[in-house]
Design an enzyme around this catalytic site. Structure first.
Site, PDB file in Angstrom:
ATOM      1  CB  ALA A 151      10.990   8.794 -15.199  1.00  0.00           C
ATOM      2  CE1 TYR A 152       4.147  13.367 -17.503  1.00  0.00           C
ATOM      3  CE2 TYR A 152       3.052  13.213 -15.374  1.00  0.00           C
ATOM      4  CZ  TYR A 152       3.131  13.750 -16.651  1.00  0.00           C
ATOM      5  OH  TYR A 152       2.209  14.670 -17.056  1.00  0.00           O
TER       6      TYR A 152
END
Length: 239
Positions: A153-154
């Protein structure tokens, strides 16, 4: 940097505060935005003592458009110009993909992507209407180029920052607004305090190295602009 105005989001964080101190020492006026007013006030006092002629400290949630717009309105009213923006507000949640929640994804996209978008969008009218234009720095970090386990996600949010910035540069190529992407790998900041993984922080870059990169980019004679700066620790290089 004397006579220049620098706005920093995430100013009380490791990279943001290091850049603020460096810009203050070079004589820039500063607008400092972050989540906690007390931390911003302390940094503002430190920067004024270091040489900044004027500082503005304003608690701002970069994910809320009204707050970001209010920040830029205050900057315009206080300084009458805006020369540099560093979007250093960021959030990292590192978990294996099977453990990531929808809320984890939403929060990282909101801070890292939407926050950068809102700040850049608010900066453009000020910068494009002044004779000297302006310079915007966004920070995808090295994970905006190279993926890492536990960072799905990052990385998605940071790759998105890259696409956003490159597209904005095309939109604004005749408006006098310059962009630099900072791909900084392994910076020893509070980001890692609750990362949930073992890292060798003593081998990471310092936040001051990030400040040096910003200072370097701003010192280049016009019309030169470094569109991308990649700096990694010598012990952890992605090529």
């Amino acid at each position: 940097m004397q006579g220049k105005v620098v706005l920093i989001t995430g100013a009380s964080g490791g990279i943001g505060s290091a850049v603020a101190r460096r810009m203050a020492a070079q004589g820039a006026s500063l607008a400092l935005a972050g989540r906690t007013q007390a931390s911003l006030d302390a940094l503002a006092a430190e920067c004024e003592a270091a040489g900044s002629p004027q500082t503005l400290a304003m608690a701002t949630d970069v994910t809320v458009k009204e707050q970001v717009d209010n920040l830029y309105t205050k900057v315009a009213a206080t300084f009458g110009q805006l020369d540099v923006v560093l979007n250093a507000a960021g959030l990292g949640i590192l978990k294996p993909i099977q453990n990531l929640s929808e809320a984890d994804l939403d929060r990282q996209m909101a801070v890292n992507l939407k926050g950068t978008f809102l700040s850049c969008q608010a900066a453009v009218p000020l910068m494009s209407q002044q004779s000297g234009g302006g310079h915007i720095f966004n920070i995808p970090g090295i994970l905006g180029q190279h993926p890492m386990a536990t960072a799905a996600a990052y990385c998605a949010s940071k790759y998105a920052v890259v696409g956003l910035t490159k597209s904005m540069a095309l939109d604004l190529k005749r408006a006098g607004v310059k962009f630099t992407l900072l791909y900084l790998g392994g910076v020893n900041t509070p980001f890692w305090d609750n990362a949930g993984m073992r890292v060798q922080r003593d081998k990471m870059l310092s936040a001051e190295t990030a400040a040096e990169a910003v200072a370097f980019a701003l010192a280049l004679p016009s019309p030169g602009v470094p569109n991308e700066i990649v700096i990694q620790p010598d012990s952890h290089q992605f090529l």
